[in-house]
Write a protein that holds these residues in place. Sequence first.
Motif, short mmCIF file in Angstrom:
data_model
loop_
_atom_site.label_atom_id
_atom_site.label_comp_id
_atom_site.label_asym_id
_atom_site.label_seq_id
_atom_site.Cartn_x
_atom_site.Cartn_y
_atom_site.Cartn_z
N MET A 1 0.83 -1.21 0.00
CA MET A 1 0.00 0.00 0.00
C MET A 1 0.86 1.26 0.00
N ALA A 2 1.92 1.25 0.81
CA ALA A 2 2.78 2.43 0.90
C ALA A 2 3.54 2.69 -0.40
N LEU A 3 3.87 1.63 -1.12
CA LEU A 3 4.63 1.79 -2.35
C LEU A 3 3.75 2.05 -3.56
N GLU A 4 2.42 1.97 -3.38
CA GLU A 4 1.50 2.21 -4.49
C GLU A 4 0.72 3.52 -4.35
N ASN A 5 0.74 4.13 -3.17
CA ASN A 5 -0.07 5.32 -2.94
C ASN A 5 0.73 6.30 -2.09
N THR A 6 0.98 7.49 -2.61
CA THR A 6 1.80 8.47 -1.90
C THR A 6 1.12 9.01 -0.65
N HIS A 7 -0.18 8.76 -0.49
CA HIS A 7 -0.89 9.23 0.71
C HIS A 7 -0.79 8.22 1.85
N ILE A 8 -0.10 7.11 1.62
CA ILE A 8 0.01 6.05 2.63
C ILE A 8 1.47 5.86 3.00
N THR A 9 1.76 5.83 4.30
CA THR A 9 3.09 5.48 4.78
C THR A 9 2.97 4.27 5.71
N ALA A 10 4.02 3.48 5.76
CA ALA A 10 4.02 2.29 6.61
C ALA A 10 5.36 2.19 7.31
N THR A 11 5.33 2.14 8.63
CA THR A 11 6.51 1.90 9.45
C THR A 11 6.31 0.58 10.16
N LEU A 12 7.19 -0.36 9.90
CA LEU A 12 7.05 -1.74 10.36
C LEU A 12 8.11 -2.00 11.41
N ILE A 13 7.69 -2.28 12.64
CA ILE A 13 8.56 -2.20 13.81
C ILE A 13 8.74 -3.57 14.44
N GLU A 14 9.99 -3.99 14.56
CA GLU A 14 10.31 -5.26 15.24
C GLU A 14 10.27 -4.99 16.74
N GLY A 15 9.26 -5.55 17.41
CA GLY A 15 8.99 -5.21 18.80
C GLY A 15 10.12 -5.51 19.75
N GLY A 16 10.89 -6.58 19.49
CA GLY A 16 11.98 -6.93 20.39
C GLY A 16 13.06 -5.87 20.45
N THR A 17 13.26 -5.11 19.37
CA THR A 17 14.27 -4.05 19.33
C THR A 17 13.77 -2.79 20.04
N PHE A 18 12.47 -2.58 20.01
CA PHE A 18 11.89 -1.37 20.61
C PHE A 18 10.96 -1.75 21.76
N GLN A 19 11.53 -2.45 22.73
CA GLN A 19 10.75 -2.98 23.84
C GLN A 19 10.10 -1.88 24.66
N ASP A 20 10.80 -0.76 24.88
CA ASP A 20 10.23 0.34 25.65
C ASP A 20 9.00 0.92 24.96
N GLU A 21 9.08 1.02 23.65
CA GLU A 21 7.95 1.54 22.88
C GLU A 21 6.77 0.58 22.94
N VAL A 22 7.07 -0.70 22.86
CA VAL A 22 6.03 -1.73 22.96
C VAL A 22 5.32 -1.63 24.31
N GLU A 23 6.11 -1.47 25.36
CA GLU A 23 5.53 -1.35 26.71
C GLU A 23 4.67 -0.10 26.82
N GLU A 24 5.17 1.01 26.30
CA GLU A 24 4.46 2.28 26.42
C GLU A 24 3.12 2.25 25.70
N ARG A 25 3.07 1.55 24.55
CA ARG A 25 1.83 1.51 23.77
C ARG A 25 0.95 0.33 24.14
N GLY A 26 1.41 -0.47 25.10
CA GLY A 26 0.60 -1.58 25.57
C GLY A 26 0.41 -2.69 24.56
N VAL A 27 1.43 -2.92 23.73
CA VAL A 27 1.35 -3.99 22.72
C VAL A 27 1.71 -5.32 23.38
N LEU A 28 0.73 -6.20 23.51
CA LEU A 28 0.95 -7.50 24.14
C LEU A 28 0.57 -8.65 23.22
N ALA A 29 0.32 -8.34 21.95
CA ALA A 29 0.04 -9.37 20.96
C ALA A 29 0.38 -8.80 19.59
N VAL A 30 0.97 -9.61 18.75
CA VAL A 30 1.29 -9.20 17.39
C VAL A 30 0.63 -10.16 16.41
#
Length: 529
Positions: A142-171
């Motif tokens: 979607m991001a590569l086909e439409n300039t109005h769409i961006t996608a940031t894909l985050i490996e949770g193990g690398t950004f554990q603090d961010e995962v905790e802050e946003r309450g991500v407990l399932a992927v």
Amino acid sequence: MLDQTMQTQLKQYLANLREPIELVASLDESEKSAQTRELLSEIAALHEHVSASFDGTDARKPSFIIRRASDANKWVRFAGLPMGHEFTSLVLALLWAGGHPPKVDADLIEQVRALEGDYEFEMYFSLSCHNCPDVVQALTLMALENTHITATLIEGGTFQDEVEERGVLAVPATFLNGTSFYNGKMELTEILSKLDSGADDKAAEKMSAKDPFEVLIVGGGPAGAAAGVYTARKGFRTGIAAERFGGQLQDTLGIENLPGTGYTEGPKLSDDLKKQVADNEIDLIDLARATQLKPASEAGGMHEVTFANGAVLKTRALILATGARWRNLGVPGEAEYRNKGVAYCPHCDGPLFKGKRIAVIGGGNSGVEAAIDLAKIVGHVTLIEYDDKLRADEVLQRKLRSLPNVEIVTSGQTTEVTGDVSRVNGLVLKDRKSGDERRIELEGVFVQIGLVPNTEWLEGTGLDLSQYGEIVTDEEGATNLPGIYAAGDATTVPHKQIVVAMGEGSKAALGAFDYLIRNEPVEDVAKAA
């Protein structure tokens, strides 16, 4: 980062690039950043159309964007290293950015390009999650086909603090414009249906326009796929309508008991079945949830199946292979804390509980296998079994009992999952022998207590169902309604196993074949032929 074999394979893929692409990394002094620099440098060295720079300014480090050199407004960002299950996603992102056409229905591509408005997606994945790549790849496209769409894909193990802050407990966990969008596996069609109000209507119109089938199979797990191959090879026009092709295979990792196959994994076996379905020219309709059945006796000569989007498919013979789903505990707190600490896929969500205390509920093979796998990641596992003994294979029990960070509780009844609104903080456990209750403090609960057949939509149709909701079949896979057969985990057949489902699907297909050759087609089918 890449061994010689991976480099050789990637070089072959990159030969498909049609135009230059740029990799722009944002790095710091961490080891993960050093690994990211190494990975991107290796990729850039494999093809002249790929360049890598390391002067990015994104706040997430390490991260890197992949963009087409001719259009810097079309990009996708990976935060962390997309290895493991996501390496394929990385390869596809490189190819799509470089102009290699995706193997996606042209209508879906046009729907993506036509989306209006601004969509900023952030999606969290784990390297061991086998459900995450579908979401990663859909958002990348979607991001590569439409300039109005961006996608940031985050490996949770690398950004554990961010995962905790946003309450991500399932992927997979997907956010849109800063707020939660969806937790769980999604394919491109599902994402579009949430963003484009007309997507379901378009899909329904396309489905309903199909000619009647000679054999329609509802369900795309091992039973449904096997049935389809058999009826197609008999020369019948066959369709498979599946809510999720592969079914439970998509949630199964190690498979070591499939005769003739020493080892495989569920997602790979599902892909193999999908290819076989395509090779046999079976009309596969994925992401189609059946909601209503009208047997031929009520529908004027052919069975009719209605789907959630309003589409109706007609068929001479029908094979029901809708499978089963994980059984819920049914206790207070379970639904409230789903994806907030209550989970059902240890392989997907286990890495998010690194070093924490968790419980696994269920002492059968699934539960004990889950406890063994999780014990390698989490701080402590409490395995809870309702019966007075574990029901798993002895070899698994021995392995479990050898682990130092596992407590086994038998005759244990979970009566409540507790939490602090945002996430799980414990559960209440009752001893079935003494009646005593105690509370266990923990951060995660993995439920592994068996299956429920996906047959609620068949109630009231005249189809015989058992007291457990299973479809009653005879030795040929036939139900009590003429021309309707059933197979797999949704039926009364004992032993819910992959190989059993495949055999039952094949048997039901042969039963349907026998029915079709002994019964003349109705006029509508004759005209459609």
